[in-house]
Design a protein around this motif. Structure first.
Motif, PDB file in Angstrom:
ATOM      1  N   MET A   1       0.818  -1.199   0.000  1.00 30.58           N
ATOM      2  CA  MET A   1       0.000   0.000   0.000  1.00 30.58           C
ATOM      3  C   MET A   1       0.857   1.257   0.000  1.00 30.58           C
ATOM      4  O   MET A   1       0.555   2.209  -0.677  1.00 30.58           O
ATOM      5  CB  MET A   1      -0.942  -0.023   1.189  1.00 30.58           C
ATOM      6  N   ALA A   2       1.969   1.280   0.749  1.00 25.45           N
ATOM      7  CA  ALA A   2       2.762   2.499   0.892  1.00 25.45           C
ATOM      8  C   ALA A   2       3.308   3.000  -0.439  1.00 25.45           C
ATOM      9  O   ALA A   2       3.536   4.183  -0.606  1.00 25.45           O
ATOM     10  CB  ALA A   2       3.903   2.274   1.879  1.00 25.45           C
ATOM     11  N   THR A   3       3.512   2.115  -1.419  1.00 21.66           N
ATOM     12  CA  THR A   3       4.058   2.561  -2.691  1.00 21.66           C
ATOM     13  C   THR A   3       3.040   3.343  -3.522  1.00 21.66           C
ATOM     14  O   THR A   3       3.397   3.946  -4.521  1.00 21.66           O
ATOM     15  CB  THR A   3       4.591   1.371  -3.512  1.00 21.66           C
ATOM     16  N   ASP A   4       1.759   3.360  -3.135  1.00 19.74           N
ATOM     17  CA  ASP A   4       0.753   4.161  -3.816  1.00 19.74           C
ATOM     18  C   ASP A   4       0.746   5.600  -3.325  1.00 19.74           C
ATOM     19  O   ASP A   4      -0.002   6.426  -3.832  1.00 19.74           O
ATOM     20  CB  ASP A   4      -0.646   3.566  -3.603  1.00 19.74           C
ATOM     21  N   ILE A   5       1.567   5.900  -2.329  1.00 18.66           N
ATOM     22  CA  ILE A   5       1.608   7.218  -1.708  1.00 18.66           C
ATOM     23  C   ILE A   5       2.761   8.026  -2.292  1.00 18.66           C
ATOM     24  O   ILE A   5       3.837   7.498  -2.545  1.00 18.66           O
ATOM     25  CB  ILE A   5       1.788   7.083  -0.177  1.00 18.66           C
ATOM     26  N   VAL A   6       2.511   9.320  -2.505  1.00 17.08           N
ATOM     27  CA  VAL A   6       3.554  10.232  -2.964  1.00 17.08           C
ATOM     28  C   VAL A   6       3.522  11.497  -2.111  1.00 17.08           C
ATOM     29  O   VAL A   6       2.516  11.791  -1.468  1.00 17.08           O
ATOM     30  CB  VAL A   6       3.392  10.611  -4.460  1.00 17.08           C
TER      31      VAL A   6
END
Length: 117
Positions: A1-6
């Protein structure tokens, strides 16, 4: 999930303008959180001259899905001819925090108007 955050960043020339950019994006659900940093000194080349200015950085936490809408919104509400717009990928982090960002940037469901008999 964290890789969908910018984390997307811009700078502006006054604290009130930075706060407006931060609050407006949150109210529009384009970012879950925005930080307005203390004043920084920017040194840059503009129209052939080296300039120095005091600016405030706004850092937005959002999702990749909401990034295009946030970028458009910032461009429409920013006062600079060429606003800084830098996007940093988030490589790792708390799944709970990433889930919170995703939930807070989901556009609010609209309630359909009641039917008139």
């Amino acid at each position: 999930m964290a890789t969908d955050i910018v984390i997307a960043q811009t700078t502006i020339d006054s604290e009130p303008a930075a706060r407006e950019l931060a609050r407006g994006a949150i109210e529009s659900r384009l970012a879950a959180c925005a930080h307005v940093d203390a004043p920084i000194t920017a040194v840059y080349r503009w129209q052939g001259a080296v300039e120095t200015a005091t600016e405030w950085r706004v850092s937005y936490k959002t999702t990749r899905d909401r990034l295009p809408a946030l970028s458009t919104w910032v461009d429409q509400h920013h006062g600079y001819d060429v606003p800084e717009w830098i996007v940093l990928a988030v490589d790792g982090g708390s799944d709970a925090y990433a889930s919170w960002i995703a939930a807070e940037t989901t556009p609010a469901a609209t309630t359909p108007a009641p039917r008139i008999p």
